[in-house]
Design a protein around this motif. Structure first.
Motif, PDB file in Angstrom:
ATOM      1  N   ALA A 181     -21.033  55.530  24.972  1.00 44.28           N
ATOM      2  CA  ALA A 181     -20.149  54.659  24.086  1.00 44.28           C
ATOM      3  C   ALA A 181     -19.415  53.807  24.794  1.00 44.28           C
ATOM      4  O   ALA A 181     -17.831  54.048  24.648  1.00 44.28           O
ATOM      5  N   ARG A 182     -19.860  52.700  25.416  1.00 45.80           N
ATOM      6  CA  ARG A 182     -19.021  51.703  25.825  1.00 45.80           C
ATOM      7  C   ARG A 182     -18.481  50.760  24.867  1.00 45.80           C
ATOM      8  O   ARG A 182     -19.264  50.494  23.902  1.00 45.80           O
ATOM      9  N   LEU A 183     -17.257  50.555  24.603  1.00 42.99           N
ATOM     10  CA  LEU A 183     -16.853  49.842  23.549  1.00 42.99           C
ATOM     11  C   LEU A 183     -15.603  49.046  24.205  1.00 42.99           C
ATOM     12  O   LEU A 183     -14.819  49.442  24.716  1.00 42.99           O
ATOM     13  N   PRO A 184     -15.625  47.807  24.056  1.00 39.74           N
ATOM     14  CA  PRO A 184     -16.635  46.987  23.389  1.00 39.74           C
ATOM     15  C   PRO A 184     -18.075  46.796  24.081  1.00 39.74           C
ATOM     16  O   PRO A 184     -17.949  46.770  25.656  1.00 39.74           O
ATOM     17  N   ARG A 185     -19.261  46.856  23.546  1.00 41.29           N
ATOM     18  CA  ARG A 185     -20.509  46.762  24.395  1.00 41.29           C
ATOM     19  C   ARG A 185     -20.941  45.399  24.736  1.00 41.29           C
ATOM     20  O   ARG A 185     -21.603  45.119  25.404  1.00 41.29           O
ATOM     21  N   VAL A 186     -20.196  44.364  24.123  1.00 43.13           N
ATOM     22  CA  VAL A 186     -20.394  43.117  24.424  1.00 43.13           C
ATOM     23  C   VAL A 186     -19.154  42.518  25.054  1.00 43.13           C
ATOM     24  O   VAL A 186     -17.979  42.836  24.608  1.00 43.13           O
TER      25      VAL A 186
END
Length: 300
Positions: A264-269
Motif C-alpha cells: 500500500a504505497r500511497l500515493p502510488r504515482v
C-alpha cells in the motif's frame, strides 16, 4: 501420465501486486502492467475512493487489462462490491463478444484474455514447479484490529458474524490445501508483526500505537505452519506508507521463513523530473521460495 517439457509448469512465475488505488488507476497503468507480462496481477483492495462513479470508473479500467486479475476487496470497496463485481463481468463479457464477432473497438485487441475475479475466503493454485502453490484469500473489507466492520454485508455475502467465525473459515480453507506451499492474499495483514507505527501493520494514527493486524489471518497463517505447510508469503495492503511524518513503514519483512508484503504505497504515482513513475510490487514465485521487490515504472 507423462508430462512433456512443453506442458510442464515453469519453475518460476512473476506476479504483480498493486497496492491500494484509491482511484489512482488509468490507461497508462493498463499499458504498463500488461507490458510487464506477469502471470497475474493481484490488487489488494481499496480500488476507488468509495464513491459510486469513481469506483465504477476504476473497475472499467481494470477490466481492460489483458493480464488475469485477482481483486481482494478492501474496506473502501464494500458498499459497491456487488456493483463492481457486475461491472467486471459485464466488461469481460463485452470484450469476449466483440472478439467473437470480429469487432475491435479503438485501443482494444481480439487477443484480450481479460479475467477479473473477486477474492475472499477462497483458494486457487498457481501453476509453478511440480505441484504448484496454493493461494488462500483472506477476509474482504478488513479494517484492522479486532473490528468486525460491515457486519450486514459479511453475514449476507459470506454467512459470517464474527472474527472468530472468519478464523474458522480460513482454517477450513487451509485444511483443504493440497500443495506443499501456500501464499495468503488479504486486504489487511496479520497480527504479530509489531506495534510500532513503522511495523508493516502497526498503528500510526493513534498516540498509543498498537498492532493493527487481523487476528483471524494470524490464526490461519499459524495453522498452515502447524500443518507442515510452507508459508511462502502473506501479501496485503491497507496500512499506507510512507507515514504522515515522513517515516517509511516497513513494506516487506521475513519472519520464520515467511515474507510479509504490504503493497500500500500511497500515493502510488509520484512526480519526477522526467515526468512521473507508478508503483507496484513484483513477486517472483517458485514452488518453495519467493522474492519481492518494489517497481517504479516510468511514464515516459
Amino acid at each position: 501420465m507423462t508430462v512433456s517439457a512443453s506442458e510442464a509448469a515453469p519453475a518460476m512465475v512473476e506476479i504483480g501486486v498493486v497496492g491500494d488505488l484509491h482511484g489512482s488507476f488509468d490507461a497508462t497503468d493498463v499499458y504498463q502492467l500488461d507490458a510487464c507480462r506477469y502471470e497475474a496481477l493481484w490488487f489488494v483492495g481499496d480500488l476507488g475512493p468509495g464513491t459510486r462513479d469513481a469506483d465504477v470508473r476504476v473497475a472499467r479500467t481494470i477490466a481492460k487489462l489483458r493480464t488475469p486479475v485477482v481483486v481482494m476487496p478492501g474496506n473502501n470497496d464494500c458498499e459497491h462490491a456487488p456493483l463492481l463485481r457486475a461491472e467486471f463481468g459485464h466488461q469481460v463479457g463485452r470484450s469476449a463478444l466483440l472478439a467473437l464477432g470480429g469487432v475491435v473497438a479503438r485501443g482494444e485487441t481480439t487477443t484480450r484474455r481479460a479475467n477479473v475475479r473477486f477474492a475472499g475466503f477462497d483458494r486457487h493454485v498457481v501453476a509453478v514447479g511440480e505441484s504448484g502453490v496454493t493461494v488462500v484469500s483472506g477476509r474482504p473489507y478488513a479494517m484492522g484490529g479486532d473490528q468486525w466492520p460491515f457486519a450486514e454485508a459479511m453475514q449476507s455475502r459470506f454467512g459470517l458474524g464474527s472474527v472468530a467465525q472468519s478464523a474458522e473459515r480460513l482454517v477450513s480453507l487451509v485444511d483443504g490445501v493440497e500443495t506443499d506451499s501456500v501464499v495468503f492474499l488479504a486486504h489487511n495483514g496479520p497480527t504479530g508483526l509489531g506495534a510500532s507505527p513503522v511495523a508493516p501493520w502497526g498503528r500510526d494514527f493513534h498516540p498509543g500505537e498498537g498492532d493493527h493486524g487481523d487476528s483471524d489471518l494470524r490464526v490461519a497463517v499459524d495453522h498452515a505452519r502447524a500443518r507442515g505447510l510452507r508459508v511462502l508469503a502473506v501479501v496485503a495492503g491497507h496500512m499506507h506508507y510512507p507515514l504522515d511524518d515522513g517515516r517509511l513503514r516497513t513494506w516487506a519483512v521475513e519472519v520464520d521463513g515467511t515474507t510479509y508484503v504490504n503493497a500500500a504505497r500511497l500515493p502510488r504515482v509520484r512526480a519526477t523530473r522526467a515526468g512521473g513513475e507508478r508503483h507496484h510490487v513484483r513477486l517472483r514465485l517458485e514452488e518453495s521460495a519467493i522474492t519481492v521487490d518494489e517497481v517504479w515504472l516510468s511514464e515516459d
